[in-house]
Design an enzyme around this catalytic site. Sequence first.
Site, mmCIF file in Angstrom:
data_model
loop_
_atom_site.group_PDB
_atom_site.id
_atom_site.type_symbol
_atom_site.label_atom_id
_atom_site.label_comp_id
_atom_site.label_asym_id
_atom_site.label_seq_id
_atom_site.Cartn_x
_atom_site.Cartn_y
_atom_site.Cartn_z
ATOM 1 N N ASP A 1 58.538 33.053 54.601
ATOM 2 C CA ASP A 1 58.710 33.815 53.365
ATOM 3 C C ASP A 1 59.876 34.794 53.532
ATOM 4 O OD1 ASP A 1 58.460 35.310 51.037
ATOM 5 O OD2 ASP A 1 56.282 35.320 51.105
ATOM 6 N N HIS B 1 57.839 31.602 50.166
ATOM 7 C CA HIS B 1 57.135 32.481 49.232
ATOM 8 C C HIS B 1 56.228 31.713 48.269
ATOM 9 C CE1 HIS B 1 56.622 36.487 47.628
ATOM 10 N NE2 HIS B 1 56.919 36.089 46.411
ATOM 11 N N SER C 1 52.341 38.279 45.610
ATOM 12 C CA SER C 1 53.574 39.023 45.827
ATOM 13 C C SER C 1 53.356 40.473 45.401
ATOM 14 C CB SER C 1 54.727 38.356 45.084
ATOM 15 O OG SER C 1 55.963 38.833 45.547
#
Length: 694
Positions: free
Chosen positions: A630, A665, A545
Amino acid sequence: MMNRNELPTPPVCRPEHTETILHGKTLVDDYAWLRQKENPETIAYLEAENAHAEAWLKPHDALREALYGEMLSHIQQTDASVAYRDGQFWYYSRTEEGKQYAIFCRKPGTVEAMDASAPEEVLLDGNQLAEGQAFFSIGDTDITDDGNLLAYTTDLTGFRQYTLHIKDLRTGVTRANLVERVGSVVWTADNKTLFYTIEDDVQKRQFQLYRHSVLQGTADVLVYEEADERFNLAVGRTRDGAYIVLDSASHITSESQVLAASNPTGKFQLITAREDDHEYSIDHRSGLWYIRTNDAGRNFRLVTAPVSMPDRANWTELIPHRPGVMLEDVELFQDFFITCDREDGLPRLRLWHFKSGVAIAGEEIRFPEPAYSAYPHINRIFDATKFRYGYQSLVTPNSVFEYYLATKSSTLLKQTEIPGGFDRSLYASERIHAKAADGVEVPISIVYRKDRFIAGRNPLYVYGYGSYGYSLPVNFSSNRLSLLDRGVVLAYAHIRGGGDLGEPWHDAGKMLVKMNTFTDFITCTEHLVQKGYGEKNRVAIEGGSAGGLLMGAVTNLRPELFRAVLSHVPFVDVMNTMLDASLPLTVPEYEEWGNPNEEPYFSTMLSYSPYDNLKHGAYPAMLVKTSLNDSQVMYWEPAKYVAKLRTLKTDARSLLLVTNMQAGHGGASGRYDYLKEIALDYAFLLEELGLLDG
């Protein structure tokens, strides 16, 4: 090792030239069309990249299977969590061998211990709820005070878009009146009124609070709407159960409104109005608000205020601001409270007693290791005489302790069992510091297997994050044993931009000084090699991320320093994302990265944005992973990054893009599927680090 001349040919992504001109600069983007999720050509490209990665990894199928077996052997597949008391029940979760998801249960119990002979009531069986679904996740949950109704939310795509369900635990019937895009849920004291928040359909921010009654024919009522796009709503309840709390927070500002839990149709009362850069959080005890606030300093202090006069003019200081100590949280009970501090980059738990209405500082719970994580566990009983906390380190498995106030001693309730021959004494944990160019000392946590360590000869694996004020946890992972047992030294760089040394540490690695995050990571890596923790040409790095942004930035800055890069759901297309206010998270994130429509922030972002700073030259081997659903870092960011890099890299090292076509995610939701994803990562790393035979 595979002969590089035999590598499968990677797919070619069609370029389609586009330009954005801002502040006198031209941003070129040849792969913007990959944002078209419904375009068959987009899906075809992602699937072609998946096929290429599988072909590249094909020679390692046996290794991946072996790694999966190793990691599985270190997991107690049939297990149960420590039960905690809430009302008249003991609640816990358990897993069963061969099943992907946890089962949530309760038993009626006495005050002192869970009755082992009592019948088990299954509240939610994740395996049943996930049946027929490629992805499944439970979000927020809450149970009425009388124990009869359960509100819970589920996500079936990975997009973190949750659906509300209400289950009658007396009958086992789940009601059909579903609500979509729900975030937080909380019941009031009447056992029939539920408050919940929902997100908007553009920014994915929780922006409305609704009141729902389980009485038939009663429509849900909109109670509050947050107009400011920077702010998200969350609703909860004080530990004593007396008040409902509605929090509205951006990255740097917050405010709280409260409502008596016994008066669900009443009007929320504001604690103190929001002011930019002022954050606070609240709890309640005996007619006083206990308010954790950063009004007097970035590391927060603790004040109290009367329930009837909560504004700042009536605040009384209980714990002052301390420049070197971050007050991260306060756990409030009837007769005591626990402060969760962070000092010298390490968590501290300190007990405070209430005597004659006055808070008296007590003892600190001590921890024996140089690097560790310590945190409150589940504590639902307000008039408790003991406090549960969790503890783990890089060499100590997750442990739950109970601290007894009367004896000032801790008792271990449960430590996660690590089957498969784990011997803690074989591993060493250390904490060192690397000095940045500006003189700042950056902490590094290290773990390795002692009998496999040879100074200057081991492969080195460095992990980092460094954003949002998030403190990098020093946790145990049985999966890591597959690397440690092969001689890999693992290091965790607590770089600026994170919260490891309080909010000033965060401030020193965000906005216009974000470059500190990246140079800190490079400094840590160089220091580790210099001190003999790793071999110069055998360094692998990982981040996900915002940590994927870190991977992209440091790779552009110092590609020769790293042998391999593992980048999960990476935020690599900084400019295009932050210039698109229609995307989820963009507007709220101006407070973390800056607004590129303002020139100083534009120039700063452009100086480190991985996608915009790719250039001709040699790069490390890379495994880039993303998920089609995501909602935080859109799949097209890593897809565009890989497509562009393929046209620029001049070396023959691997560049792999793996897209989970059915997740979000966090990747795969099932615990066995997740292990298979880790096995793929480790196979890639072991090949690149020259450890296929050891």
